[in-house]
Design a protein around this motif. Structure first.
Motif, PDB file in Angstrom:
ATOM      1  N   PRO A 127      73.835 -13.136  41.743  1.00  0.00           N
ATOM      2  CA  PRO A 127      73.641 -13.965  41.044  1.00  0.00           C
ATOM      3  C   PRO A 127      72.487 -14.808  41.003  1.00  0.00           C
ATOM      4  O   PRO A 127      71.597 -14.184  41.425  1.00  0.00           O
ATOM      5  CB  PRO A 127      74.661 -15.413  41.504  1.00  0.00           C
ATOM      6  N   PHE A 128      72.122 -14.973  39.317  1.00  0.00           N
ATOM      7  CA  PHE A 128      70.931 -15.742  38.875  1.00  0.00           C
ATOM      8  C   PHE A 128      69.525 -14.956  39.103  1.00  0.00           C
ATOM      9  O   PHE A 128      68.769 -15.365  38.837  1.00  0.00           O
ATOM     10  CB  PHE A 128      70.297 -17.273  39.596  1.00  0.00           C
ATOM     11  N   GLY A 129      69.665 -13.921  38.617  1.00  0.00           N
ATOM     12  CA  GLY A 129      68.782 -12.756  38.239  1.00  0.00           C
ATOM     13  C   GLY A 129      67.987 -12.425  39.959  1.00  0.00           C
ATOM     14  O   GLY A 129      68.756 -12.621  40.907  1.00  0.00           O
ATOM     15  N   HIS A 130      66.576 -12.809  38.897  1.00  0.00           N
ATOM     16  CA  HIS A 130      65.423 -11.672  39.919  1.00  0.00           C
ATOM     17  C   HIS A 130      65.233 -13.798  41.093  1.00  0.00           C
ATOM     18  O   HIS A 130      64.916 -12.647  42.631  1.00  0.00           O
ATOM     19  CB  HIS A 130      64.280 -11.752  39.543  1.00  0.00           C
ATOM     20  N   LEU A 131      65.868 -13.748  40.347  1.00  0.00           N
ATOM     21  CA  LEU A 131      65.165 -15.429  41.354  1.00  0.00           C
ATOM     22  C   LEU A 131      66.361 -15.177  42.293  1.00  0.00           C
ATOM     23  O   LEU A 131      66.240 -15.861  44.314  1.00  0.00           O
ATOM     24  CB  LEU A 131      65.567 -17.177  40.043  1.00  0.00           C
ATOM     25  N   GLY A 132      67.312 -15.103  42.769  1.00  0.00           N
ATOM     26  CA  GLY A 132      68.845 -14.770  43.571  1.00  0.00           C
ATOM     27  C   GLY A 132      68.850 -13.416  44.261  1.00  0.00           C
ATOM     28  O   GLY A 132      68.407 -13.911  45.293  1.00  0.00           O
ATOM     29  N   GLU A 133      67.684 -12.635  43.501  1.00  0.00           N
ATOM     30  CA  GLU A 133      67.436 -11.477  44.856  1.00  0.00           C
ATOM     31  C   GLU A 133      66.551 -12.177  45.664  1.00  0.00           C
ATOM     32  O   GLU A 133      66.266 -11.781  47.517  1.00  0.00           O
ATOM     33  CB  GLU A 133      66.375 -10.044  43.885  1.00  0.00           C
ATOM     34  N   GLN A 134      65.256 -12.504  45.024  1.00  0.00           N
ATOM     35  CA  GLN A 134      64.042 -12.914  45.807  1.00  0.00           C
ATOM     36  C   GLN A 134      65.243 -13.878  47.307  1.00  0.00           C
ATOM     37  O   GLN A 134      64.288 -14.267  48.148  1.00  0.00           O
ATOM     38  CB  GLN A 134      63.489 -13.732  45.120  1.00  0.00           C
ATOM     39  N   THR A 135      66.034 -14.789  47.146  1.00  0.00           N
ATOM     40  CA  THR A 135      66.658 -15.902  48.307  1.00  0.00           C
ATOM     41  C   THR A 135      67.670 -15.254  49.431  1.00  0.00           C
ATOM     42  O   THR A 135      66.947 -15.385  50.160  1.00  0.00           O
ATOM     43  CB  THR A 135      67.179 -17.063  46.926  1.00  0.00           C
ATOM     44  N   LEU A 136      68.177 -14.159  48.359  1.00  0.00           N
ATOM     45  CA  LEU A 136      68.561 -13.296  49.373  1.00  0.00           C
ATOM     46  C   LEU A 136      68.026 -12.677  50.158  1.00  0.00           C
ATOM     47  O   LEU A 136      67.821 -12.864  51.297  1.00  0.00           O
ATOM     48  CB  LEU A 136      69.625 -12.849  48.727  1.00  0.00           C
ATOM     49  N   ASP A 137      66.735 -12.186  49.067  1.00  0.00           N
ATOM     50  CA  ASP A 137      65.541 -11.421  50.951  1.00  0.00           C
ATOM     51  C   ASP A 137      64.813 -12.232  51.543  1.00  0.00           C
ATOM     52  O   ASP A 137      65.280 -11.961  52.704  1.00  0.00           O
ATOM     53  CB  ASP A 137      64.791 -10.816  49.886  1.00  0.00           C
ATOM     54  N   ARG A 138      65.256 -13.367  51.366  1.00  0.00           N
ATOM     55  CA  ARG A 138      64.683 -14.658  52.281  1.00  0.00           C
ATOM     56  C   ARG A 138      65.498 -14.867  53.176  1.00  0.00           C
ATOM     57  O   ARG A 138      65.171 -14.845  54.276  1.00  0.00           O
ATOM     58  CB  ARG A 138      63.794 -15.612  52.138  1.00  0.00           C
ATOM     59  N   LEU A 139      67.286 -15.377  52.767  1.00  0.00           N
ATOM     60  CA  LEU A 139      68.099 -15.791  53.822  1.00  0.00           C
ATOM     61  C   LEU A 139      68.306 -14.384  54.907  1.00  0.00           C
ATOM     62  O   LEU A 139      68.452 -14.917  56.052  1.00  0.00           O
ATOM     63  CB  LEU A 139      69.062 -15.808  52.995  1.00  0.00           C
ATOM     64  N   ALA A 140      68.657 -12.899  54.602  1.00  0.00           N
ATOM     65  CA  ALA A 140      69.050 -12.264  55.128  1.00  0.00           C
ATOM     66  C   ALA A 140      68.149 -11.428  56.393  1.00  0.00           C
ATOM     67  O   ALA A 140      68.366 -12.035  57.334  1.00  0.00           O
ATOM     68  CB  ALA A 140      68.523 -11.192  54.155  1.00  0.00           C
ATOM     69  N   LYS A 141      66.524 -12.092  56.370  1.00  0.00           N
ATOM     70  CA  LYS A 141      65.163 -11.981  57.034  1.00  0.00           C
ATOM     71  C   LYS A 141      65.582 -13.456  58.242  1.00  0.00           C
ATOM     72  O   LYS A 141      65.636 -13.647  59.020  1.00  0.00           O
ATOM     73  CB  LYS A 141      64.195 -11.937  56.426  1.00  0.00           C
ATOM     74  N   ASP A 142      65.595 -14.387  57.271  1.00  0.00           N
ATOM     75  CA  ASP A 142      65.236 -15.688  58.124  1.00  0.00           C
ATOM     76  C   ASP A 142      66.167 -15.804  58.973  1.00  0.00           C
ATOM     77  O   ASP A 142      66.712 -16.467  59.829  1.00  0.00           O
ATOM     78  CB  ASP A 142      65.021 -16.473  57.834  1.00  0.00           C
ATOM     79  N   ARG A 143      67.824 -16.010  58.448  1.00  0.00           N
ATOM     80  CA  ARG A 143      68.821 -17.217  59.357  1.00  0.00           C
ATOM     81  C   ARG A 143      69.960 -15.557  60.014  1.00  0.00           C
ATOM     82  O   ARG A 143      70.205 -15.935  61.254  1.00  0.00           O
ATOM     83  CB  ARG A 143      70.188 -16.570  58.298  1.00  0.00           C
TER      84      ARG A 143
END
Length: 521
Positions: A127-143
């Motif tokens: 969801p939400f284009g490339h912004l969503g991709e960047q957010t999920l990338d960060r969450l997958a690593k950090d969380r």
């Protein structure tokens, strides 16, 4: 040439590795009547996928709710990329000269394979284009300690080979090797990114996203490595870091469609200020000599001053792609885009009239037709290029077209504010589902698909530890945490924009629309 080689192999009963599936299938009588039916089956299997249908409600750049129904979404974009890819593939595959012989030697270029890859290429966008991709990338690593994070291209490959099942468990859509390989725009793992790598001697996308962070772009998670290796074995003439011919065609088609269809959207929405853009182009052409003498730091400090952004674009192209970057070609591209787009199309605001629709259609059709006929084939392309690439002139023109929305749309503060809000939606969803799965008293009531995806990720992590222990991060969290994290990321990434908003409101107690919102589960 390619079709002749294919038919010869069939006539001699020689197995064609491009047709290989992870699980053997027998086509029915009606399917076998069509030429190259295996690839047509793949194309329709992708088109009938719920992941493909979902793209109609996934943001391309700006959401439909924010700019009207005329705006492209990921589905309309994929349909148009498929059309452009087919046109290029037909042109390449029917060449009877030296280029056609090169294509045949590399494994061929079937138009239906190129179409199928184009239809599938955006399935992994969250969801939400490339912004969503960047957010999920960060969450997958950090969380969750997932060192590979999230990447839309790798998610696409995971969907077609694992998450989206056709008629049997464990084989995904069970596509042919040709189509699976054609989706691999960046055929490597994230870990293959080399520290300090970058510039003209590094394959496009392999440059690390940060020191020690692995490749910036990659097309497969370690969990799905076996599927990539299986597909790539069908193309022994393709180099380790090179795309197949059909993949290169799809990649070019994506660039062409992206550069023009986003321009179409922003023009319709009235978001491109003709005076501001014209000032940028006029200043660069007028002050070229002076701008060329400025230090890069000076340029960046004054980037908003007219002319500076175009100069920075030229320097980035020259630094990253000296194999094709040419100052005269760039100057000509700026002049052409200025004449056709800035002083042509944008000089008359879009008013929704039939005349405006005809003018926009004629503009877009003319540019697409010219660009898709501006391709070349190379047996040994530069490392940052593909076996099929745009001509020098077309390559620069696409770069300048992309510059328009990158500079004048994506950097807008109002868009940034909106996107930060969307990022917070994804954060709350990931945190909410993680807390739910950690609740031993209520985990059984979690969405069934979420539980299934966690189980799949657990099986994949167990298999990776058994078959490729060298790819398992020994210092990361235990496999249960990683499997839970990957399952949650797989689940959230498959939501539409609207489903993400509804589920966010529901899981955080902000919605009373119970039954309507629950459709997203």
């Amino acid at each position: 040439m390619m079709s002749e080689a294919f038919d010869t192999a069939v006539a001699q009963d020689a197995p064609d590795p491009r047709l290989g599936r992870r699980a053997p299938e027998v086509l029915d009588e009606f399917q076998r009547r069509e030429r190259h039916p295996e690839f047509r089956v793949d194309l329709e299997r992708i088109r009938f996928s719920p992941y493909f249908s979902r793209l109609s409600a996934v943001t391309q750049v700006i959401s439909q709710t924010g700019a009207g129904l005329a705006v492209h979404n990921r589905l309309t974009h994929s349909v148009k990329v498929s059309a452009v890819a087919r046109a290029i593939a037909v042109q390449v595959s029917h060449d009877r000269g030296a280029q056609g012989r090169v294509v045949a030697q590399l494994g061929g270029c079937d138009p239906v394979v190129a179409q199928a890859a184009a239809a599938a290429h955006d399935l992994g966008h969250p969801p939400f284009g490339h912004l969503g991709e960047q957010t999920l990338d960060r969450l997958a690593k950090d969380r969750f300690g997932l060192s590979e994070g999230f990447e839309g291209n790798a998610q696409t490959f995971r969907i077609i080979t694992r998450l989206d099942e056709h008629d049997r468990a464990g084989t995904g859509l069970n596509l042919t090797a040709a189509v699976r390989a054609a989706v691999l725009k960046y055929p490597w793992l994230r870990r293959h990114g080399r520290d300090g790598a970058g510039g003209p001697q590094t394959p496009r996308g392999l440059k690390p996203s940060s020191p020690g962070g692995g490749a910036n772009k990659f097309s497969v998670y370690a969990l799905d490595l076996a599927d990539m290796q299986d597909a790539r074995q069908a193309y022994p003439a393709i180099g380790e870091y090179q795309q197949t011919v059909e993949c290169a065609v799809m990649d070019i088609a994506d660039d062409i469609a992206y550069s023009l269809h986003d321009l179409d959207d922003f023009y319709r929405a009235g978001l491109l200020n003709q005076a501001t853009i014209s000032s940028e182009f006029r200043a660069w052409r007028r002050e070229r000599a002076e701008l060329a003498q400025l230090d890069p730091t000076e340029l960046r400090i004054a980037e908003r001053t007219p002319g500076r952004s175009l100069e920075l674009l030229w320097r980035r192209l020259a630094d990253k792609d000296p194999w094709i970057a040419d100052e005269d070609a760039f100057t000509e591209a700026v002049s052409r885009v200025n004449e056709d787009v800035v002083e042509g199309l944008l000089s008359v605001p879009f008013d929704g009239s039939l005349l405006a629709e005809r003018s926009l259609s004629q503009f877009t059709s003319a540019w697409i037709n010219r660009l898709q006929h501006s391709v070349t084939v190379s047996a040994e392309p530069p490392v940052r290029s593909g076996h099929v690439s745009l001509s020098t002139a077309a390559w620069h023109e696409v770069a300048v077209l992309k510059f328009l929305h990158q500079r004048f749309i994506l950097e807008r503060p109002d868009l940034a504010v909106y996107q930060r809000g969307q990022a917070s939606v994804l954060e709350r969803l990931v945190d909410g589902f993680a807390a739910w799965l950690d609740d031993p008293h209520d985990v059984r009531r979690a969405p069934r698909r979420l539980l299934d995806l966690v189980d799949l990720a657990g099986e994949d992590h167990d298999r990776l530890r058994r078959d490729h222990p060298e790819l398992v991060d020994a210092e990361g969290p235990d496999l249960r945490v990683r499997a839970t994290g990957r399952g949650i990321i797989d689940y959230v990434a498959a939501l539409t924009d609207a489903q993400a908003m509804h589920l966010d409101a529901m899981i955080n107690g902000g919605s009373e629309r119970l039954w309507e919102g629950s459709q997203g589960l």
